[in-house]
Design a protein around this motif. Sequence first.
Motif, PDB file in Angstrom:
ATOM      1  N   SER A 230       0.824  -1.207   0.000  1.00 41.65           N
ATOM      2  CA  SER A 230       0.000   0.000   0.000  1.00 41.65           C
ATOM      3  C   SER A 230       0.856   1.255   0.000  1.00 41.65           C
ATOM      4  CB  SER A 230      -0.915   0.006   1.231  1.00 41.65           C
ATOM      5  OG  SER A 230      -1.422   1.299   1.481  1.00 41.65           O
ATOM      6  N   GLY A 231       0.628   2.116  -0.954  1.00 40.87           N
ATOM      7  CA  GLY A 231       1.351   3.380  -0.992  1.00 40.87           C
ATOM      8  C   GLY A 231       1.087   4.227   0.237  1.00 40.87           C
ATOM      9  N   TYR A 232      -0.181   4.263   0.656  1.00 43.30           N
ATOM     10  CA  TYR A 232      -0.533   5.021   1.865  1.00 43.30           C
ATOM     11  C   TYR A 232       0.227   4.495   3.072  1.00 43.30           C
ATOM     12  CZ  TYR A 232      -3.163   5.494   6.239  1.00 43.30           C
ATOM     13  OH  TYR A 232      -3.508   5.667   7.542  1.00 43.30           O
ATOM     14  N   SER A 233       0.191   3.184   3.277  1.00 39.20           N
ATOM     15  CA  SER A 233       0.824   2.589   4.445  1.00 39.20           C
ATOM     16  C   SER A 233       2.340   2.813   4.433  1.00 39.20           C
ATOM     17  CB  SER A 233       0.506   1.088   4.485  1.00 39.20           C
ATOM     18  OG  SER A 233       0.955   0.502   5.680  1.00 39.20           O
ATOM     19  N   ASN A 234       2.969   2.629   3.286  1.00 36.61           N
ATOM     20  CA  ASN A 234       4.407   2.882   3.182  1.00 36.61           C
ATOM     21  C   ASN A 234       4.738   4.350   3.442  1.00 36.61           C
ATOM     22  OD1 ASN A 234       5.873   0.392   2.422  1.00 36.61           O
ATOM     23  ND2 ASN A 234       4.456   0.383   0.691  1.00 36.61           N
ATOM     24  N   SER A 235       3.891   5.234   2.922  1.00 37.75           N
ATOM     25  CA  SER A 235       4.123   6.662   3.104  1.00 37.75           C
ATOM     26  C   SER A 235       4.053   7.062   4.570  1.00 37.75           C
ATOM     27  CB  SER A 235       3.080   7.454   2.301  1.00 37.75           C
ATOM     28  OG  SER A 235       3.160   8.832   2.569  1.00 37.75           O
ATOM     29  N   LEU A 236       3.016   6.580   5.263  1.00 38.11           N
ATOM     30  CA  LEU A 236       2.882   6.929   6.674  1.00 38.11           C
ATOM     31  C   LEU A 236       3.981   6.285   7.512  1.00 38.11           C
ATOM     32  CD1 LEU A 236       1.422   8.335   8.922  1.00 38.11           C
ATOM     33  CD2 LEU A 236      -0.279   6.495   8.953  1.00 38.11           C
ATOM     34  N   LYS A 237       4.347   5.041   7.171  1.00 35.51           N
ATOM     35  CA  LYS A 237       5.457   4.377   7.879  1.00 35.51           C
ATOM     36  C   LYS A 237       6.743   5.188   7.751  1.00 35.51           C
ATOM     37  CE  LYS A 237       7.620   1.035   5.783  1.00 35.51           C
ATOM     38  NZ  LYS A 237       9.026   1.543   5.693  1.00 35.51           N
ATOM     39  N   ASP A 238       7.051   5.610   6.523  1.00 39.06           N
ATOM     40  CA  ASP A 238       8.286   6.361   6.298  1.00 39.06           C
ATOM     41  C   ASP A 238       8.275   7.693   7.051  1.00 39.06           C
ATOM     42  OD1 ASP A 238       9.115   4.302   4.678  1.00 39.06           O
ATOM     43  OD2 ASP A 238       8.673   5.342   2.791  1.00 39.06           O
ATOM     44  N   SER A 239       7.120   8.380   7.029  1.00 38.90           N
ATOM     45  CA  SER A 239       7.029   9.666   7.725  1.00 38.90           C
ATOM     46  C   SER A 239       7.184   9.485   9.230  1.00 38.90           C
ATOM     47  CB  SER A 239       5.682  10.333   7.412  1.00 38.90           C
ATOM     48  OG  SER A 239       5.577  10.649   6.048  1.00 38.90           O
ATOM     49  N   LEU A 240       6.548   8.455   9.779  1.00 31.51           N
ATOM     50  CA  LEU A 240       6.632   8.208  11.219  1.00 31.51           C
ATOM     51  C   LEU A 240       8.033   7.799  11.634  1.00 31.51           C
ATOM     52  CD1 LEU A 240       5.472   7.747  14.046  1.00 31.51           C
ATOM     53  CD2 LEU A 240       4.693   5.494  13.275  1.00 31.51           C
ATOM     54  N   THR A 241       8.621   6.850  10.917  1.00 31.63           N
ATOM     55  CA  THR A 241       9.951   6.368  11.317  1.00 31.63           C
ATOM     56  C   THR A 241      11.004   7.468  11.188  1.00 31.63           C
ATOM     57  OG1 THR A 241      10.310   5.486   9.080  1.00 31.63           O
ATOM     58  CG2 THR A 241       9.450   3.969  10.740  1.00 31.63           C
ATOM     59  N   THR A 242      10.903   8.287  10.149  1.00 34.53           N
ATOM     60  CA  THR A 242      11.852   9.393   9.989  1.00 34.53           C
ATOM     61  C   THR A 242      11.765  10.352  11.167  1.00 34.53           C
ATOM     62  OG1 THR A 242      11.780   9.265   7.572  1.00 34.53           O
ATOM     63  CG2 THR A 242      12.512  11.345   8.541  1.00 34.53           C
TER      64      THR A 242
END
Length: 466
Positions: free
Chosen positions: A262-274
């Motif tokens: 999921s693009g949404y899930s990957n996007s939110l994961k990347d934003s949170l982890t960063t």
Amino acid sequence: MAKKNDTAALLGALVITLGLLGAGGWWFLQQNQSLQLPTSLGDVIGQGETANRLSRGERLLLQGDRQPDKEQGIAAYGTGDFPEAIRLFQASLQASPNDPETLIYLNNAKIRQQTANPQAIAVVVSLPVDTDTSGAKEILRGVAQAQKEALDGGRGFLVVLADDDGDPAIAAEVAQALADQADILGVVGHFSSDTSLAAAQIYEAENLVMISPTSTAVSLSTAGDYIFRTVPSDRFTGTALANYLLERLNQRQVVVFFNSTSGYSNSLKDSLTTELFTRGGTVVAEVDVSPGGFNGAQALTDAKNKGVTAIALVTDTPTLNQALQIIQVNENQLPIVAGDSLYKPETLQIGGRDAVDMVVAIPWHILNHTNGTFPQVSRALWGGDVNWRTALSYDAAIALMTGIQQSSTPDRQNLQQTLASPNFSALGAAQTIQFLPSGDRNQALEMVTVQPGERSGFGYDFVPVP
């Protein structure tokens, strides 16, 4: 092309078998598929299979909301008998007052009775076969309310409904079909980031404005000059979740559950982890929930063995089952934060007491805005409270309608220029609507938590974090 950042959220099929469906307004889950009724004149759109996904009043898209007067009204609209369509749609709303499709068709029939060539906007929702249609209805309610308010104020904007099935390939086809309708000046949609990103390429090429009320992927910020959104991007959500973990919970050892497809899930994961890494937190494990046979109990045990002290759920709608697994096996032991895809009735109904104290970041909650005009009008119109998807869909429609009114000449290019202007503003559901140069909206997130309550009908409610 100065635009967006956000990636994608897939709508998809929830396959949780619900043994009980409580009360709670339109929390009810309904089965849906697109149904074409016989048409002749009216506003028949296009040719072929894609045409069956579009309607101005001549097709029934929400099959789960079939009602005799509504179906007869659709038939009358299809033949161009707008007075009869108005009578029948009004009768249908007496029986089913919270049906947004019927209200939009009623408004369209009134507009067509008054003028032969009205200005039009479109709204795209996702209605995959055999899946919950509550999200689609939430979006349609916001657009229907905005359309009704404009019509009551003397401005009629025809609304074209469209269904992309939550499929990026179909979304692109639907986008092209809408772009080919010269009277359509702007589009509200799409629902997921994946479908929005696929459709954005068409809209940008065809100079047709798209405003998504629900797509949060960071990459949408660079999708083009004609692409806007009323929902904050995942960059804002990731920061809000990190703030809560680090400052409110004082938790720095986090496991992140996500859907790698999921693009949404990957996007939110990347934003949170960063954000967590930048501020001294640690993502001890990233767990992909998409593979078949996912075992939530084992995944959580493995994470605990690595020293995890908090859980972040950034899964998407198709992987709601897996997220609910984690909530249940956790049994309130570790604190949980989550993205907006967990803001669903299933979290309250199935998660139940195991979901208590879980915190979810969303763009808008009605209990934070009880004195505003929008919640009062929407409650009177729909017979109950609405959620953030309705509020931000309302904002998207209001932005398009206001932009059209403020444009020197009401065409697609002038609408884009009006919306992109730093001087543009419109009064939304809770605050002023303005767009950044990227087309994003600079809006703070609101944090809600699950607590015992009776508003939803499930014994638990989402309420603002104190």
